[in-house]
Design a protein around this motif. Structure first.
Motif, mmCIF file in Angstrom:
data_model
loop_
_atom_site.group_PDB
_atom_site.id
_atom_site.type_symbol
_atom_site.label_atom_id
_atom_site.label_comp_id
_atom_site.label_asym_id
_atom_site.label_seq_id
_atom_site.Cartn_x
_atom_site.Cartn_y
_atom_site.Cartn_z
ATOM 1 N N ALA A 25 54.731 15.763 25.736
ATOM 2 C CA ALA A 25 56.043 16.406 25.597
ATOM 3 C C ALA A 25 56.300 17.379 26.737
ATOM 4 N N LYS A 26 57.597 17.679 26.950
ATOM 5 C CA LYS A 26 58.007 18.669 27.948
ATOM 6 C C LYS A 26 58.126 20.047 27.295
ATOM 7 N N VAL A 27 57.084 20.443 26.615
ATOM 8 C CA VAL A 27 57.093 21.685 25.847
ATOM 9 C C VAL A 27 55.814 22.451 26.147
ATOM 10 N N THR A 28 55.930 23.770 26.204
ATOM 11 C CA THR A 28 54.762 24.628 26.376
ATOM 12 C C THR A 28 54.623 25.514 25.163
ATOM 13 N N LEU A 29 53.423 25.566 24.616
ATOM 14 C CA LEU A 29 53.179 26.443 23.478
ATOM 15 C C LEU A 29 53.292 27.891 23.933
ATOM 16 N N PRO A 30 54.103 28.716 23.243
ATOM 17 C CA PRO A 30 54.255 30.112 23.673
ATOM 18 C C PRO A 30 52.916 30.814 23.808
ATOM 19 N N GLY A 78 62.062 18.631 23.878
ATOM 20 C CA GLY A 78 61.864 19.831 24.686
ATOM 21 C C GLY A 78 63.105 20.673 24.876
ATOM 22 N N TRP A 79 64.202 20.330 24.180
ATOM 23 C CA TRP A 79 65.456 21.065 24.373
ATOM 24 C C TRP A 79 65.584 22.288 23.473
ATOM 25 N N LEU A 80 64.629 22.503 22.556
ATOM 26 C CA LEU A 80 64.623 23.702 21.720
ATOM 27 C C LEU A 80 63.576 24.677 22.234
ATOM 28 N N ASP A 81 63.913 25.966 22.200
ATOM 29 C CA ASP A 81 62.989 27.012 22.632
ATOM 30 C C ASP A 81 62.020 27.315 21.485
ATOM 31 N N PRO A 82 60.704 27.134 21.678
ATOM 32 C CA PRO A 82 59.758 27.365 20.585
ATOM 33 C C PRO A 82 59.701 28.807 20.086
ATOM 34 N N ARG A 83 60.119 29.765 20.899
ATOM 35 C CA ARG A 83 60.087 31.162 20.447
ATOM 36 C C ARG A 83 61.286 31.501 19.580
ATOM 37 N N GLY A 131 63.864 29.221 18.448
ATOM 38 C CA GLY A 131 64.417 28.197 17.566
ATOM 39 C C GLY A 131 65.795 27.730 17.984
ATOM 40 N N LEU A 132 66.396 28.375 19.005
ATOM 41 C CA LEU A 132 67.685 27.946 19.549
ATOM 42 C C LEU A 132 67.455 26.997 20.719
ATOM 43 N N LEU A 133 68.548 26.540 21.340
ATOM 44 C CA LEU A 133 68.428 25.669 22.496
ATOM 45 C C LEU A 133 67.830 26.428 23.689
ATOM 46 N N THR A 134 67.217 25.705 24.599
ATOM 47 C CA THR A 134 66.843 26.299 25.877
ATOM 48 C C THR A 134 68.125 26.564 26.671
ATOM 49 N N THR A 135 68.048 27.389 27.694
ATOM 50 C CA THR A 135 69.244 27.692 28.481
ATOM 51 C C THR A 135 69.796 26.433 29.155
ATOM 52 N N ARG A 140 59.230 21.134 16.270
ATOM 53 C CA ARG A 140 60.657 20.763 16.297
ATOM 54 C C ARG A 140 61.135 20.592 17.734
ATOM 55 N N SER A 141 60.627 21.437 18.631
ATOM 56 C CA SER A 141 60.990 21.310 20.037
ATOM 57 C C SER A 141 60.475 19.999 20.621
ATOM 58 N N ILE A 142 59.252 19.616 20.263
ATOM 59 C CA ILE A 142 58.699 18.338 20.722
ATOM 60 C C ILE A 142 59.562 17.185 20.212
#
Length: 407
Positions: free
Chosen positions: A128-133, A269-274, A276-280, A263-265
């Protein structure tokens, strides 16, 4: 419940009956270790969880054991049985009052669900294009403090030095916060009768939304058992209550963080894991598309901007969490790099958007902490799309309105 590894029981004494019951029930195979060999046993056994009997003589070894467990991945819960003093930062308190193994089984199952969730996220992250905070999940935690006695101010400061705090002087006010916020723990302090405390805990236990929530009671002995796996009685000075409640709060904050990451995965990757909203980036894409479609087919579209003191980054995160919980499914938003949070209200005129934004900002004003940061009072600006607008012009006008409102 099956798990990938046994339970390691650390003690220099014989197993108590409630721990032996875990092994006898064949739910949790238990391996024994004394305190001197506990850290080595963690490496050799690779336990799914560790139970540590905190009797006299453990002090020289507990810091090393806690550090060894904290370095494990996925998450390994460390449950400290009957601790009298301050606990390590990752040791979950557990009082074995009554010697009932059912409470311990419930506590372990709740902790092992977090371990399973962590393992799931670690397995899926590489694809995924996600990084764990990064960092301590407790830094983003929010706790509801309920009380009205002499210890309330000191508890508020002691908790606030570690996490965000939402205060409530009554059970009725607490109920409103429980329904509108994502909380990582509840601390029920003095100021209420045993009957009121019992009724409150019963209501929490009957609501599945709060079943895994850490609940710390500081002023009463518990009259009965409740279906709350992370319910704990912690008495003493406010600093001790806060320090020993923190591991349970941290575990819940970690669970919430992992759930948002999943949920971001799932969302590519379009949701911010910190927050819960969209990424910028996802917000800019969706906002431009929403403006284009609204201008093409007609209808309403309004935007609200909640601006906070740039030196209080915690206020922005709290606001984003509140919005992710309370906004409608057709709305979307994102935390911005300038410290604000922007939310888009689809099919909504200016008057309705202004009313919704006012209600949301009222919820945001109740979080404070013990680091001399006052309540989170946002500067709110609301605007609506006009026929001559673009996505860029609407956001620019919104920012200009916020600047005028703040000055």
């Amino acid at each position: 419940m099956s798990q990938a590894g046994p339970i390691l029981f650390v003690s220099d004494a014989q197993r108590p009956a409630f721990v032996a019951a875990l092994d006898e029930a064949r739910l949790f195979p238990v391996v024994d270790s004394d305190w001197a060999g506990a850290a080595r046993a963690v490496e050799a056994v690779q336990p799914a969880a560790v139970l540590a009997a905190m009797h006299a003589g453990h002090e020289p070894h507990v810091t090393l054991l806690a550090r060894k467990i904290a370095d494990q991945s996925p998450y390994v819960p460390l449950v400290a049985l009957n601790a009298a003093g301050m606990l390590p930062h990752n040791a979950l308190p557990f009082s074995s009052r009554g010697g009932n193994p059912d409470r311990l089984i419930a506590r372990l199952r709740a902790a092992l669900r977090v371990r399973t969730l962590h393992a799931t996220v670690l397995r899926r992250l590489p694809e995924a294009k996600v990084t764990l905070p990064a960092g301590d999940p407790a830094r983003d935690a929010t706790v509801l403090l309920i009380g009205r006695g002499a210890a309330y101010p000191a508890l508020s400061v002691a908790l606030g030095e570690r996490v965000g705090v939402v205060g409530a002087l009554s059970i009725e006010a607490a109920a409103k916060h429980l329904n509108t916020r994502d909380l990582d723990g509840v601390v029920l302090a003095e100021g209420f009768t045993a009957r009121v405390t019992d009724a409150f805990l019963t209501v929490l236990a009957e609501d599945t939304r709060f079943r895994s929530l850490p609940v710390i009671v500081t002023a009463h002995q518990l009259a009965q058992t409740y279906d709350l796996p992370n319910l704990e009685l912690i008495q003493g000075e406010p600093a001790k209550v806060a320090a020993n409640a923190l591991p349970l709060i941290r575990q819940h904050a970690m669970e919430a963080q992992l759930s948002r990451t999943l949920r971001s995965i799932d969302a590519g990757g379009w949701l911010d894991p910190r927050s819960g909203l969209l990424t910028t980036e996802a917000f800019a894409r969706d906002f431009a598309k929403a403006v284009e479609q609204t201008l093409a087919r007609g209808g309403g579209l309004s935007v609200a901007r909640f601006a906070f003191d740039p030196n209080n980054s915690r206020a922005q995160l709290d606001a984003a969490r509140i919005l992710s919980r309370l906004m409608r499914q057709m709305d979307f938003g994102a935390a911005q790099r300038d410290g604000s949070v922007i939310v888009v209200f689809a099919e909504t005129d200016f008057r309705t958007a202004h009313m919704i934004a006012r209600r949301l900002s009222a919820v945001m004003r109740h979080t404070s902490n013990g680091k001399h940061e006052m309540r989170s009072d946002p500067v709110v600006s609301v605007d609506s799309l006009s026929p001559s607008d673009t996505a860029r012009s609407l956001l620019a006008r919104l920012s200009a309105d916020a600047s005028r409102a703040a000055s």
